[in-house]
Design a protein around this motif. Sequence first.
Motif, PDB file in Angstrom:
ATOM      1  N   SER A 248      -8.332   3.064  -5.482  1.00 59.69           N
ATOM      2  CA  SER A 248      -8.339   4.531  -5.437  1.00 59.69           C
ATOM      3  C   SER A 248      -8.852   5.018  -4.087  1.00 59.69           C
ATOM      4  CB  SER A 248      -9.190   5.104  -6.574  1.00 59.69           C
ATOM      5  OG  SER A 248     -10.535   4.764  -6.377  1.00 59.69           O
ATOM      6  N   ARG A 249      -8.285   6.142  -3.659  1.00 62.91           N
ATOM      7  CA  ARG A 249      -8.718   6.803  -2.422  1.00 62.91           C
ATOM      8  C   ARG A 249      -8.968   8.265  -2.768  1.00 62.91           C
ATOM      9  NH1 ARG A 249      -4.575   6.447   2.091  1.00 62.91           N
ATOM     10  NH2 ARG A 249      -3.232   7.322   0.507  1.00 62.91           N
TER      11      ARG A 249
ATOM     12  N   ALA B  68     -10.993   3.000   0.711  1.00 63.76           N
ATOM     13  CA  ALA B  68     -10.249   2.788  -0.534  1.00 63.76           C
ATOM     14  C   ALA B  68     -11.150   1.966  -1.442  1.00 63.76           C
ATOM     15  CB  ALA B  68      -8.954   2.051  -0.255  1.00 63.76           C
ATOM     16  N   VAL B  69     -11.281   2.383  -2.686  1.00 64.05           N
ATOM     17  CA  VAL B  69     -12.133   1.662  -3.635  1.00 64.05           C
ATOM     18  C   VAL B  69     -11.264   0.786  -4.524  1.00 64.05           C
ATOM     19  CG1 VAL B  69     -13.761   1.898  -5.562  1.00 64.05           C
ATOM     20  CG2 VAL B  69     -13.826   3.526  -3.647  1.00 64.05           C
ATOM     21  N   ARG B  70     -11.617  -0.502  -4.578  1.00 65.68           N
ATOM     22  CA  ARG B  70     -10.908  -1.408  -5.488  1.00 65.68           C
ATOM     23  C   ARG B  70     -11.809  -1.662  -6.680  1.00 65.68           C
ATOM     24  NH1 ARG B  70      -8.608  -2.134  -0.660  1.00 65.68           N
ATOM     25  NH2 ARG B  70      -6.531  -3.056  -0.580  1.00 65.68           N
ATOM     26  N   GLY B  71     -11.309  -1.431  -7.861  1.00 60.99           N
ATOM     27  CA  GLY B  71     -12.110  -1.645  -9.061  1.00 60.99           C
ATOM     28  C   GLY B  71     -11.306  -1.265 -10.275  1.00 60.99           C
TER      29      GLY B  71
END
Length: 354
Positions: A263-264, A255-258
Amino acid sequence: MTVRAAVIGTGIMGAEHARLLERQVSGVVVTGAFDVDTERCRQAVAGMPSARVFSDPIELIFDPGIDAVVIASADLTHERFALAAIAAGKPVLCEKPLAPDIAGCERILAAEVAAGRRLVSVGFMRRFDPGHRQLKQALAGGDIGTALLMHCVHRNRSAPAGQPTASLITGSAVHEFDAARWLLDDELATVTVHRPRSSRRSSPTADPLFLVVESSAGVLVDIEVFLNCGYGYEVRCEVVGEDGTVFLDAPAATAVRGAAGISRSLAEDWRPRFAEAYRCELQEWIDSVAAGAVSCLASTWDGYAATAAAQAGVAALDSGRAEPVRLPPRPELYGAELYGAELYGAKVHGAVQA
Ligand SMILES: NC(=O)c1ccc[n+]([C@@H]2O[C@H](COP(=O)([O-])OP(=O)(O)OC[C@H]3O[C@@H](n4cnc5c(N)ncnc54)[C@H](O)[C@@H]3O)[C@@H](O)[C@H]2O)c1
């Protein structure tokens, strides 16, 4: 023993099965392939030194150099090849659907019962998906108590234009029909189909559809099928029980945090999403062939029951009412002893007998 396997129909799924058998499944070598499109067949087995491209599918099935056959050709051809494999006494893994109509499924059931042993397995690969298996374990282990409701989502990013609306039921929801039967350990009794407002991307196909299925024990299963959701491939499922719920999400490794969000990524289509399931299914099938044992894949009966539910769904699409899932009236006709006597009696008490 090294199993000598062949693939009939080397389109998207058949080419994938051939690749997995040759490269990722142990104890097997691909020794034959057939497709009406010979060039496509050649390309699918290029680099597989033992694979012979046949010019006749029935000759392939009866060839002494072939021990077992995968059927991954167009739906309407499954019955002919499954019946030939039973006649040849060879194990066959038939992609879903077993046959598109109940009459075809009944002919395969009758032939297998007459042969006196289970030769046909059906490619309902979700039974081998790690997430679905955990769901099954949670239910069987009593983690959430008695199942009451099941919510299913089945979305494709896009589909070729002009798909018949019924294909959302026969091609897509048929996976949920099998998954519900398998997860709930119950037969399906009725199917209702609702048509919400259609997506502008799907015209003239009515898409999405919303199905409500009732199991024999009274569990309500709702299924959203959306062929042109526009963003990715996603299968989700939540079972609600008396003591809790169990939820299967679309898996993602990271999972990308930004940018103030998380977002996945999602799969583009079913192949990456169910890659492990296809591999495990084929490995299990090959192991059972090598051992001369009955495979634990979906059986002919399971294929029949899923097609019966799909047929009820297509009828419900036309009628707008709940339509009964019609099961065989007399189990002895269909060899309950081959598929398990528990199929009949309590589990089908709520299902309408044909
Ligand atoms: N289990 C799953 O997740 C899954 C996913 C997609 C498709 N499927 C099923 O797999 C099967 C193949 O689907 P696909 O997406 O690969 O379709 P596809 O159109 O890509 O491939 C079908 C192939 O069958 C061939 N074919 C047609 N008639 C034939 C015949 N008489 N003999 C031999 N070959 C013939 C075609 O030439 C084509 O190459 C279908 O039954 C489909 O319902 C299963």
